[in-house]
Scaffold this active site. Structure first.
Site, PDB file in Angstrom:
ATOM      1  N   TYR A   1      41.398  40.055  26.921  1.00 31.87           N
ATOM      2  CA  TYR A   1      40.360  40.647  27.777  1.00 31.87           C
ATOM      3  C   TYR A   1      40.273  42.162  27.518  1.00 31.87           C
ATOM      4  O   TYR A   1      41.305  42.837  27.425  1.00 31.87           O
ATOM      5  CB  TYR A   1      40.733  40.350  29.232  1.00 31.87           C
ATOM      6  CG  TYR A   1      39.775  40.923  30.241  1.00 31.87           C
ATOM      7  CD1 TYR A   1      38.521  40.373  30.432  1.00 31.87           C
ATOM      8  CD2 TYR A   1      40.127  42.029  31.006  1.00 31.87           C
ATOM      9  CE1 TYR A   1      37.641  40.905  31.355  1.00 31.87           C
ATOM     10  CE2 TYR A   1      39.253  42.560  31.949  1.00 31.87           C
ATOM     11  CZ  TYR A   1      38.010  41.993  32.112  1.00 31.87           C
ATOM     12  OH  TYR A   1      37.150  42.525  33.028  1.00 31.87           O
TER      13      TYR A   1
ATOM     14  N   ASP B   1      47.842  35.012  30.920  1.00 34.05           N
ATOM     15  CA  ASP B   1      46.652  35.257  31.736  1.00 34.05           C
ATOM     16  C   ASP B   1      45.928  33.912  31.831  1.00 34.05           C
ATOM     17  O   ASP B   1      45.350  33.442  30.849  1.00 34.05           O
ATOM     18  CB  ASP B   1      45.778  36.333  31.074  1.00 34.05           C
ATOM     19  CG  ASP B   1      44.559  36.683  31.913  1.00 34.05           C
ATOM     20  OD1 ASP B   1      44.111  35.832  32.708  1.00 34.05           O
ATOM     21  OD2 ASP B   1      44.025  37.803  31.756  1.00 34.05           O
TER      22      ASP B   1
ATOM     23  N   ARG C   1      50.785  47.977  53.634  1.00 36.02           N
ATOM     24  CA  ARG C   1      50.862  47.999  52.166  1.00 36.02           C
ATOM     25  C   ARG C   1      52.000  47.081  51.733  1.00 36.02           C
ATOM     26  O   ARG C   1      51.866  46.299  50.797  1.00 36.02           O
ATOM     27  CB  ARG C   1      51.085  49.423  51.628  1.00 36.02           C
ATOM     28  CG  ARG C   1      51.452  49.431  50.146  1.00 36.02           C
ATOM     29  CD  ARG C   1      51.303  50.774  49.424  1.00 36.02           C
ATOM     30  NE  ARG C   1      51.494  51.944  50.228  1.00 36.02           N
ATOM     31  CZ  ARG C   1      52.688  52.424  50.621  1.00 36.02           C
ATOM     32  NH1 ARG C   1      53.802  51.820  50.264  1.00 36.02           N
ATOM     33  NH2 ARG C   1      52.744  53.509  51.375  1.00 36.02           N
TER      34      ARG C   1
ATOM     35  N   LYS D   1      37.538  35.370  39.534  1.00 29.27           N
ATOM     36  CA  LYS D   1      36.825  34.340  38.790  1.00 29.27           C
ATOM     37  C   LYS D   1      36.947  32.984  39.511  1.00 29.27           C
ATOM     38  O   LYS D   1      36.476  32.863  40.618  1.00 29.27           O
ATOM     39  CB  LYS D   1      37.336  34.312  37.348  1.00 29.27           C
ATOM     40  CG  LYS D   1      37.534  35.720  36.730  1.00 29.27           C
ATOM     41  CD  LYS D   1      36.259  36.502  36.509  1.00 29.27           C
ATOM     42  CE  LYS D   1      36.490  37.975  36.175  1.00 29.27           C
ATOM     43  NZ  LYS D   1      37.395  38.260  35.070  1.00 29.27           N
TER      44      LYS D   1
HETATM   45  C1  LIG Z   1      38.094  39.443  34.601  1.00 31.70           C
HETATM   46  C2  LIG Z   1      39.353  39.257  33.846  1.00 31.70           C
HETATM   47  C3  LIG Z   1      40.435  40.146  34.015  1.00 31.70           C
HETATM   48  C4  LIG Z   1      40.358  41.369  34.903  1.00 31.70           C
HETATM   49  O1  LIG Z   1      40.212  41.038  36.242  1.00 31.70           O
HETATM   50  P1  LIG Z   1      39.448  41.958  37.321  1.00 31.70           P
HETATM   51  O2  LIG Z   1      39.578  41.159  38.565  1.00 31.70           O
HETATM   52  O3  LIG Z   1      38.043  42.145  36.842  1.00 31.70           O
HETATM   53  O4  LIG Z   1      40.195  43.258  37.372  1.00 31.70           O
HETATM   54  C5  LIG Z   1      41.597  39.875  33.312  1.00 31.70           C
HETATM   55  N1  LIG Z   1      41.688  38.824  32.475  1.00 31.70           N
HETATM   56  C6  LIG Z   1      40.668  37.968  32.289  1.00 31.70           C
HETATM   57  C7  LIG Z   1      40.831  36.823  31.353  1.00 31.70           C
HETATM   58  C8  LIG Z   1      39.469  38.155  32.962  1.00 31.70           C
HETATM   59  O5  LIG Z   1      38.453  37.309  32.749  1.00 31.70           O
END
Ligand SMILES: *Cc1c(COP(=O)(O)O)cnc(C)c1O
Length: 380
Positions: free
Chosen positions: A98, A170, A46, A195
């Site tokens: 988001y 982000d 961890r 993504k």
């Molecule tokens: C998908 C997404 C998240 C969350 O990420 P996960 O991997 O699904 O937990 C946060 N911010 C943005 C802009 C996203 O597209």
């Protein structure tokens, strides 16, 4: 070294024990110790794992930061980031953030005493006006989903610095290939590696990058304390995805521009949201703060019926949530990704029932355009 080279080599020296060129998947929970307190830097998985460590240092390099910290999902990264704060601390958040970010801030962190203001961060004056003595963080997403609204990262950094707050960005939509917030003064970058970074729609993960050793120490402490770590297998998949990040992003961008310009000339499309179009209200900011525009596009069909007709007529584009993979995905924000946003808020944010969002993949762009063209002809 340059970006594409670092994507392949940063943190990824050949394995010291075997010479393996690819970072192995260290599928282990613990590490043998030669004597009390004598170990090779790893005690329990961890706390640390070599596959994850390789990804963390690669992420730091690509985002022009000093330290990377990887998590089981983008939301685990954002939740851990919020744990830097204490009850009574205030955060300004992009109002079009988001949905999962809004959910954890509003439904969980607020209950624990953190305070949030949701502000249109595309206007720095609104951000300045929302600052309080207790403001510790400005959390922005740029561009936002799905209306592709931009926030000026350098302007946010200036406002935050005046007040001793930090700026977190982000950067999921652009990836470090097209936008590096730390170079523009941000303190923290967060990612859903699910993504573009992983890029193959086969794993969920998250990351934080910072450029400050103290902040990094606090995040490593929280990563170990809360334990929402990225697994060795998923760390390997993200490392593998990142090797082709540059190749993929160039293709997403090239395809994205062509699809956006096709849509903007189509008689059945009322408007197109893509920062690469000169008609985008923040095109000039996009040119300044990003080195490409990527593959995320939204467009207006005029009604729910029209959107449904398009979404049910596509054959190549897959009707699905998520984004950033090699395959083209298409979705209906109002009923899918943004279903939890109350209708009045959706309207204020410009997310109409007729809006369709595309994550343009890296297939042959002529096939993508043909598929969308055929689908648009299904509109009565
Ligand atoms: C998908 C997404 C998240 C969350 O990420 P996960 O991997 O699904 O937990 C946060 N911010 C943005 C802009 C996203 O597209």
């Amino acid at each position: 070294m340059r970006f594409d080279t670092r994507a392949i080599h940063a943190g990824q020296d050949p394995d010291p024990s075997t010479g393996a060129v690819t970072v192995p998947i260290y599928q282990t929970s613990t590490y043998v110790q030669e004597g009390l307190g004598q170990h090779k830097g790893y005690e329990y998985a961890r706390t640390g794992n070599p596959t994850r460590a390789a990804l963390e240092s690669c992420m730091a390099s690509l985002e022009s930061g000093s330290h990377g910290v990887c998590f089981a999902s983008g939301m685990a990264a954002i939740t851990t980031l919020a744990m830097l704060l204490s009850a009574g601390d205030h955060t300004i958040v992009s109002d079009n953030t988001y949905g999962g970010t809004f959910r954890v801030f509003d439904k969980v962190m607020r209950r624990l005493g953190l305070e949030f203001s949701y502000v249109d961060t595309s206007d720095p004056e609104l951000v300045r006006a929302a600052m309080r003595p207790s403001t510790k963080m400005i959390f922005v997403e740029t561009p936002t989903n799905p209306v592709m609204r931009l926030t000026d990262i350098a302007a946010m950094s200036e406002i935050a610095r005046e007040r001793g707050a930090i700026v977190a960005v982000d950067n999921t939509f652009m990836s470090p290939f097209f936008q590096r917030p730390i170079e523009q003064g941000a303190d923290v970058v967060v990612h859903s590696t699910t993504k573009y970074l992983n890029g193959h729609s086969d794993g969920v993960g998250g990351a934080i990058v910072v450029n400050d050793a103290d902040l990094a120490d606090r995040l490593y402490f929280l990563q170990n304390a809360a334990g929402a770590i990225l697994s060795p297998m998923d760390s390997f998949l993200v490392l593998r995805g990142i090797k082709t990040l540059g190749l993929r992003m160039r293709q997403h961008d090239s395809n994205g521009r062509k699809v956006a310009s096709f849509l903007s000339e189509h008689p059945k499309v009322q408007s197109v949201y893509y920062p690469g179009l000169a008609s985008h209200p923040q095109h000039v900011l996009a040119l300044r703060q990003m080195s490409g525009f990527g593959g995320m596009i939204a467009f207006e069909t005029g009604s729910l019926e029209n959107a449904r007709a398009v979404l049910e007529a596509v054959q190549l584009c897959a009707l699905a949530e998520s984004l950033g993979g090699v395959e083209t995905l298409i979705c209906h924000p109002a009923s899918m990704t943004h279903a939890s946003v109350p209708p009045a808020d959706r309207e204020r944010l410009g997310i109409s029932d007729g809006m369709v969002r595309i994550s343009v993949g890296i297939e042959d762009v002529d096939d993508i355009v043909e598929d969308i063209d055929r689908a648009l002809s299904a509109i009565a």
